[in-house]
Motif scaffolding. Structure first.
Motif, PDB file in Angstrom:
ATOM      1  N   HIS A  84      -1.432  -1.899  -6.523  1.00  0.00           N
ATOM      2  CA  HIS A  84      -0.058  -2.325  -6.934  1.00  0.00           C
ATOM      3  C   HIS A  84      -0.078  -3.887  -7.113  1.00  0.00           C
ATOM      4  O   HIS A  84       0.503  -4.531  -8.054  1.00  0.00           O
ATOM      5  CB  HIS A  84       1.078  -2.027  -6.195  1.00  0.00           C
ATOM      6  CG  HIS A  84       1.494  -0.579  -6.091  1.00  0.00           C
ATOM      7  ND1 HIS A  84       1.440   0.303  -7.288  1.00  0.00           N
ATOM      8  CD2 HIS A  84       1.478   0.224  -5.033  1.00  0.00           C
ATOM      9  CE1 HIS A  84       1.568   1.549  -6.912  1.00  0.00           C
ATOM     10  NE2 HIS A  84       1.445   1.677  -5.630  1.00  0.00           N
ATOM     11  N   GLU A 137      -7.792   1.345  -1.713  1.00  0.00           N
ATOM     12  CA  GLU A 137      -6.753   1.323  -1.686  1.00  0.00           C
ATOM     13  C   GLU A 137      -5.904   1.457  -3.035  1.00  0.00           C
ATOM     14  O   GLU A 137      -6.313   1.365  -4.194  1.00  0.00           O
ATOM     15  CB  GLU A 137      -6.511  -0.324  -1.458  1.00  0.00           C
ATOM     16  CG  GLU A 137      -7.242  -1.026  -0.246  1.00  0.00           C
ATOM     17  CD  GLU A 137      -6.937  -2.280   0.156  1.00  0.00           C
ATOM     18  OE1 GLU A 137      -6.739  -3.201  -0.757  1.00  0.00           O
ATOM     19  OE2 GLU A 137      -7.085  -2.641   1.240  1.00  0.00           O
ATOM     20  N   SER A 138      -4.566   1.467  -2.971  1.00  0.00           N
ATOM     21  CA  SER A 138      -3.675   1.458  -4.243  1.00  0.00           C
ATOM     22  C   SER A 138      -3.769   0.221  -4.717  1.00  0.00           C
ATOM     23  O   SER A 138      -4.043  -1.016  -4.137  1.00  0.00           O
ATOM     24  CB  SER A 138      -2.260   1.654  -3.749  1.00  0.00           C
ATOM     25  OG  SER A 138      -1.537   0.946  -2.920  1.00  0.00           O
ATOM     26  N   GLN A 170       0.700  -1.179  -0.039  1.00  0.00           N
ATOM     27  CA  GLN A 170       0.083   0.022   0.014  1.00  0.00           C
ATOM     28  C   GLN A 170       0.874   1.157  -0.216  1.00  0.00           C
ATOM     29  O   GLN A 170       1.798   1.351   0.657  1.00  0.00           O
ATOM     30  CB  GLN A 170      -0.985   0.092   1.099  1.00  0.00           C
ATOM     31  CG  GLN A 170      -2.068  -0.980   1.061  1.00  0.00           C
ATOM     32  CD  GLN A 170      -2.863  -0.282  -0.271  1.00  0.00           C
ATOM     33  OE1 GLN A 170      -3.430   0.622  -0.230  1.00  0.00           O
ATOM     34  NE2 GLN A 170      -3.118  -1.470  -1.031  1.00  0.00           N
ATOM     35  N   THR A 171       0.676   2.110  -0.899  1.00  0.00           N
ATOM     36  CA  THR A 171       1.235   3.495  -0.965  1.00  0.00           C
ATOM     37  C   THR A 171       0.309   4.316  -1.233  1.00  0.00           C
ATOM     38  O   THR A 171      -1.139   3.855  -1.840  1.00  0.00           O
ATOM     39  CB  THR A 171       2.418   3.444  -2.258  1.00  0.00           C
ATOM     40  OG1 THR A 171       1.580   3.393  -3.337  1.00  0.00           O
ATOM     41  CG2 THR A 171       3.244   2.224  -2.001  1.00  0.00           C
ATOM     42  N   ARG A 184      -2.313   6.290  -3.747  1.00  0.00           N
ATOM     43  CA  ARG A 184      -2.846   5.795  -5.109  1.00  0.00           C
ATOM     44  C   ARG A 184      -2.357   6.682  -5.994  1.00  0.00           C
ATOM     45  O   ARG A 184      -2.003   8.011  -6.033  1.00  0.00           O
ATOM     46  CB  ARG A 184      -4.357   6.080  -4.966  1.00  0.00           C
ATOM     47  CG  ARG A 184      -4.926   5.473  -6.422  1.00  0.00           C
ATOM     48  CD  ARG A 184      -6.592   5.574  -6.309  1.00  0.00           C
ATOM     49  NE  ARG A 184      -7.193   4.508  -5.383  1.00  0.00           N
ATOM     50  CZ  ARG A 184      -8.511   4.187  -5.291  1.00  0.00           C
ATOM     51  NH1 ARG A 184      -9.169   5.222  -5.999  1.00  0.00           N
ATOM     52  NH2 ARG A 184      -8.915   3.314  -4.498  1.00  0.00           N
TER      53      ARG A 184
END
Length: 452
Positions: free
Chosen positions: A226, A223-224, A163-164, A166
């Protein structure tokens, strides 16, 4: 006007009349311009239950199978919002403490979510690959005969841990293979190994990742993505036909979200991953998915940027011969050169710069036998009122047709009576450029001109 693209009809001899049809400008090409692949199988359900063959009920979320990873987080999920990261309100009230990452990493439990990290590189470094493998082993043990659950566990675990903040949907500021390019060799081995074990479920898994990304875009904060992006890239590196054999289905999905640019761009990014290892597959994606939406303001920049990147990555254009025909080529010509269309001037300029390579792809391996099929549509556009840049391109292309493909002269004879103003411009151009015309083509041209 090419404002909506141009649904084209290939110039060919009419069956009964012996005449020639001209590719005319019309409405933006639809699914037919890219429908080179077949529809999905009857058991495909990841993007929604089918109404008929290719229709999706996108009004309600899909009920997905409970996975081991999701069960492991059940208690945490109940305390928090079920599928979201912890609410950001607490974070926004007080500044981020530099000691926070230490607190996260100090917790040994794998049920504690790490992050969000400021950079994906940091999240990947913090990812415990051994713990991931342990979770996947457990999943395969509990769900022995259900490989689709193993794959969902993989994607859920990766997305939960990586998680980063977005990012914008197309990741335009990063290399084409981002974020997969950041994945370590060890993690790649785990991903590819599981994809091999669950080979029969990979197509359904791709749909699951794509649709989950679209659902996540509806959440605030969401959420991001990835983890899902990494899985999509890993799948399509080896199996691009998962996309290109179902272009009609994915174009319908794209159109169903036409009022949501972020979702459309996410779909286009995901499908575009099929093209970077293979020029043929990439052109199928571009012609089938991106050309039909060229002219839509929010989507056109990515469509042209993708084509630019695709042709830059695959300089050997022979690998793409046979993919572009007159019905695709002439809408592109109109978009590139006709003024006041639905592309901005800067995007038109980008497309003009790509046009010489598009011509090479369109004319193919044997231009001496294919150019006469392009001649009618070139000629019909070469009117006295034609914009100067377009007129120059058309006259050069008509001259190429006449000097390379011998059948072009006979086609011109048939079209001449109904295209007098265009033919006058062409004759004037031939006279001015006569010294540059190959000598072996001059005799045939002289005979043609005399017969006119």
């Amino acid at each position: 006007q090419p404002g909506g693209g141009g649904a084209e009809v290939m110039a060919a001899r009419s069956a009964g009349s012996g005449g020639w049809e001209v590719v005319k400008r019309g409405r933006r090409p639809g699914a037919s311009s890219g429908g080179r692949g077949g529809g999905g199988g009857s058991d495909r359900r990841a993007l929604g239950e089918a109404n008929g063959v290719l229709k999706y009920d996108l009004s309600s979320p899909i009920q997905t199978t409970s996975t081991l990873y999701e069960r492991g987080f059940e208690k945490i999920m109940k305390r928090q919002n079920k599928e979201q990261v912890p609410p950001p309100a607490a974070e926004s009230k007080k500044p981020i403490n530099k000691k926070q990452p230490k607190k996260v990493t100090a917790v040994p439990s794998q049920n504690q979510k790490q992050g969000p990290f400021r950079r994906l590189e940091d999240a990947l470094k913090a990812l415990d690959v051994a713990a991931l493998q342990k979770e996947l082993d457990k999943s395969q043990s509990v769900f022995t005969g259900n490989p689709s659950v193993w794959l969902k566990d993989l994607a859920s675990y990766l997305n939960y841990k990586l998680q980063t903040p977005r990012m914008e949907p197309t990741l335009s500021q990063y290399p084409h293979d981002y974020p997969y390019s950041l994945v370590s060799r060890e993690l790649r081995g785990i991903i590819r190994g599981l994809l091999t074990k669950a080979a029969g479920s990979v197509e359904l898994f791709f749909d699951h990742c794509l649709f989950t990304m679209l659902q996540e875009l509806d959440k605030t904060p969401g959420e991001s993505l990835h983890g899902y992006r990494i899985c999509i890239q890993a799948v399509l590196q080896d199996k691009p036909k998962i996309v290109t054999s179902n272009l009609d289905k994915f174009l319908e999905l794209l159109r169903s979200h036409q009022s949501r640019p972020a979702k459309c761009l996410t779909i286009m990014w995901a499908l575009g991953q099929a093209g970077f290892t293979n020029l043929t597959e990439g052109l199928k994606v571009w012609l089938g998915i991106m050309l039909p939406v060229l002219g839509i303001k929010a989507l056109s920049p990515f469509a042209i940027a993708y084509l630019d990147r695709l042709l830059l990555m695959h300089p050997n254009l022979t690998k793409g011969f046979g993919m572009i025909g007159p019905k695709d080529f002439f809408p592109l010509l109109d978009f590139a050169y006709m003024p006041n269309n639905s592309l901005s001037p800067s995007l038109q300029e980008q497309l003009c710069q790509l046009f010489p390579r598009l011509k090479v792809l369109a004319f193919g391996a044997k231009p001496e036998s294919s150019l006469h099929t392009y001649f009618p549509s070139f000629l019909s556009r070469a009117t006295p009122s034609c914009p100067a840049a377009m007129k120059k391109e058309l006259l050069a292309s008509l001259t190429q047709c006449l000097t390379v493909d011998p059948l072009s002269t006979s086609v011109w004879r048939q079209l001449y009576p109904k295209h007098l103003s265009q033919s006058s411009l062409l004759l004037e151009h031939l006279l001015k450029s006569w010294e540059h015309i190959p000598k072996k083509a001059r005799k045939s041209l002289q005979e043609t001109i005399q017969s006119l």
